[in-house]
Design a protein around this motif. Structure first.
Motif, mmCIF file in Angstrom:
data_model
loop_
_atom_site.group_PDB
_atom_site.id
_atom_site.type_symbol
_atom_site.label_atom_id
_atom_site.label_comp_id
_atom_site.label_asym_id
_atom_site.label_seq_id
_atom_site.Cartn_x
_atom_site.Cartn_y
_atom_site.Cartn_z
ATOM 1 N N ALA A 53 -47.683 22.906 -0.142
ATOM 2 C CA ALA A 53 -48.270 23.528 1.047
ATOM 3 C C ALA A 53 -47.560 24.836 1.401
ATOM 4 O O ALA A 53 -48.219 25.833 1.712
ATOM 5 C CB ALA A 53 -48.206 22.555 2.227
ATOM 6 N N ARG A 54 -46.239 24.838 1.349
ATOM 7 C CA ARG A 54 -45.502 26.058 1.696
ATOM 8 C C ARG A 54 -45.849 27.209 0.760
ATOM 9 O O ARG A 54 -45.955 28.365 1.182
ATOM 10 C CB ARG A 54 -43.994 25.786 1.701
ATOM 11 C CG ARG A 54 -43.522 25.101 2.971
ATOM 12 C CD ARG A 54 -42.008 24.965 3.030
ATOM 13 N NE ARG A 54 -41.505 24.009 2.056
ATOM 14 C CZ ARG A 54 -41.511 22.692 2.221
ATOM 15 N NH1 ARG A 54 -42.006 22.161 3.313
ATOM 16 N NH2 ARG A 54 -41.020 21.899 1.285
ATOM 17 N N GLU A 57 -49.263 28.472 1.755
ATOM 18 C CA GLU A 57 -49.116 29.214 3.011
ATOM 19 C C GLU A 57 -48.479 30.573 2.792
ATOM 20 O O GLU A 57 -48.836 31.559 3.444
ATOM 21 C CB GLU A 57 -48.293 28.390 4.005
ATOM 22 C CG GLU A 57 -49.047 27.180 4.521
ATOM 23 C CD GLU A 57 -48.170 26.140 5.196
ATOM 24 O OE1 GLU A 57 -46.914 26.227 5.084
ATOM 25 O OE2 GLU A 57 -48.742 25.221 5.814
ATOM 26 N N ARG A 58 -47.552 30.657 1.853
ATOM 27 C CA ARG A 58 -46.909 31.940 1.548
ATOM 28 C C ARG A 58 -47.939 32.942 1.021
ATOM 29 O O ARG A 58 -47.947 34.104 1.431
ATOM 30 C CB ARG A 58 -45.792 31.727 0.511
ATOM 31 C CG ARG A 58 -44.975 32.983 0.204
ATOM 32 C CD ARG A 58 -43.895 32.676 -0.832
ATOM 33 N NE ARG A 58 -44.441 32.538 -2.166
ATOM 34 C CZ ARG A 58 -44.691 33.560 -2.993
ATOM 35 N NH1 ARG A 58 -44.456 34.797 -2.608
ATOM 36 N NH2 ARG A 58 -45.186 33.338 -4.195
ATOM 37 N N ILE A 60 -51.211 32.872 1.563
ATOM 38 C CA ILE A 60 -52.101 33.189 2.678
ATOM 39 C C ILE A 60 -51.459 34.236 3.580
ATOM 40 O O ILE A 60 -52.107 35.185 4.021
ATOM 41 C CB ILE A 60 -52.468 31.917 3.464
ATOM 42 C CG1 ILE A 60 -53.306 30.993 2.584
ATOM 43 C CG2 ILE A 60 -53.192 32.259 4.755
ATOM 44 C CD1 ILE A 60 -53.484 29.597 3.152
ATOM 45 N N GLN A 61 -50.168 34.088 3.835
ATOM 46 C CA GLN A 61 -49.447 35.056 4.669
ATOM 47 C C GLN A 61 -49.410 36.427 3.991
ATOM 48 O O GLN A 61 -49.601 37.451 4.647
ATOM 49 C CB GLN A 61 -48.030 34.564 4.952
ATOM 50 C CG GLN A 61 -47.252 35.495 5.852
ATOM 51 C CD GLN A 61 -45.885 34.937 6.198
ATOM 52 O OE1 GLN A 61 -45.372 34.040 5.538
ATOM 53 N NE2 GLN A 61 -45.293 35.472 7.243
ATOM 54 N N ASN A 66 -52.684 34.346 7.629
ATOM 55 C CA ASN A 66 -51.980 33.116 7.966
ATOM 56 C C ASN A 66 -52.363 32.518 9.312
ATOM 57 O O ASN A 66 -52.119 31.345 9.540
ATOM 58 C CB ASN A 66 -50.460 33.288 7.869
ATOM 59 C CG ASN A 66 -49.957 34.487 8.620
ATOM 60 O OD1 ASN A 66 -50.534 35.562 8.527
ATOM 61 N ND2 ASN A 66 -48.880 34.320 9.355
ATOM 62 N N HIS A 67 -52.998 33.267 10.195
ATOM 63 C CA HIS A 67 -53.391 32.699 11.485
ATOM 64 C C HIS A 67 -54.840 32.240 11.487
ATOM 65 O O HIS A 67 -55.314 31.700 12.476
ATOM 66 C CB HIS A 67 -53.156 33.709 12.603
ATOM 67 C CG HIS A 67 -51.715 34.089 12.741
ATOM 68 N ND1 HIS A 67 -50.764 33.209 13.186
ATOM 69 C CD2 HIS A 67 -51.059 35.227 12.457
ATOM 70 C CE1 HIS A 67 -49.578 33.797 13.187
ATOM 71 N NE2 HIS A 67 -49.727 35.023 12.741
ATOM 72 N N PRO A 70 -55.539 27.438 7.885
ATOM 73 C CA PRO A 70 -54.425 26.517 7.646
ATOM 74 C C PRO A 70 -54.544 25.834 6.285
ATOM 75 O O PRO A 70 -55.623 25.746 5.709
ATOM 76 C CB PRO A 70 -54.582 25.497 8.772
ATOM 77 C CG PRO A 70 -56.034 25.506 9.086
ATOM 78 C CD PRO A 70 -56.510 26.916 8.820
ATOM 79 N N VAL A 71 -53.426 25.358 5.796
ATOM 80 C CA VAL A 71 -53.382 24.560 4.574
ATOM 81 C C VAL A 71 -53.359 23.093 4.999
ATOM 82 O O VAL A 71 -52.618 22.710 5.900
ATOM 83 C CB VAL A 71 -52.135 24.904 3.735
ATOM 84 C CG1 VAL A 71 -51.978 23.948 2.571
ATOM 85 C CG2 VAL A 71 -52.211 26.347 3.248
#
Length: 155
Positions: A53-54, A57-58, A60-61, A66-67, A70-71
């Motif tokens: 997940a991290r 998310e990285r 996506i950021q 990132n806002h 969500p994952v």
């Protein structure tokens, strides 16, 4: 202009580099894809479900989204270990399975493309739990030599 493809990406993002490219490609091509979710699963490489997940998310950021996206955590265990518990509360992978089902049931003239670029556990559990979604989805799986032996995502 043609309608955007509805896509839910299911990934083992921290396993190898191809998943990061796929996430970025989908997110940076919003004119063509309507990304309705990103779910993750654990594979034999890349750490636990949190590591998967991290990494998603990285990416996506890095795409500056990132806002907005969500994952969702999926399965850590294998299908055969989870399937007997599928109707219980809080089974392994439940958030991802429920997201797949919810998005598939969303009213739309377009089928939801389940783009599975890791193992198929989250997708298989969703189809098992809610067989009514079968006609509402198209499954695209990154599996290069299926059904021959040796396919990492199948094994």
């Amino acid at each position: 202009m043609p309608k955007r493809k509805r896509v839910l990406l299911d990934t083992d993002a921290n396993n190898e580099i191809d998943d990061q490219h796929a996430i970025a490609y989908l997110l940076l091509n919003g004119n063509h894809f309507q990304v309705e979710g990103i779910t993750v699963n654990r594979t034999n490489n890349g750490g636990d479900i949190g590591d998967q997940a991290r990494e998603a998310e990285r990416i996506i950021q890095l795409c500056n989204l990132n806002h907005r996206l969500p994952v969702t955590l999926g399965a850590s265990a294998d299908f055969s270990d989870i399937e007997p518990h599928l109707l219980e509360n809080n089974f392994d992978g439940e958030p991802a399975v429920d997201l797949i089902i919810t998005r598939a049931r969303r009213e739309s003239s377009n089928k939801l493309v389940l783009l599975a670029i890791g193992k198929l556990t989250n997708v298989a559990l969703a189809l098992k739990k809610a067989p009514d979604i079968i006609d509402r989805v198209t499954v695209v799986w990154l599996g290069s030599n299926f059904p021959d032996p040796g396919e990492y995502n199948l094994d």
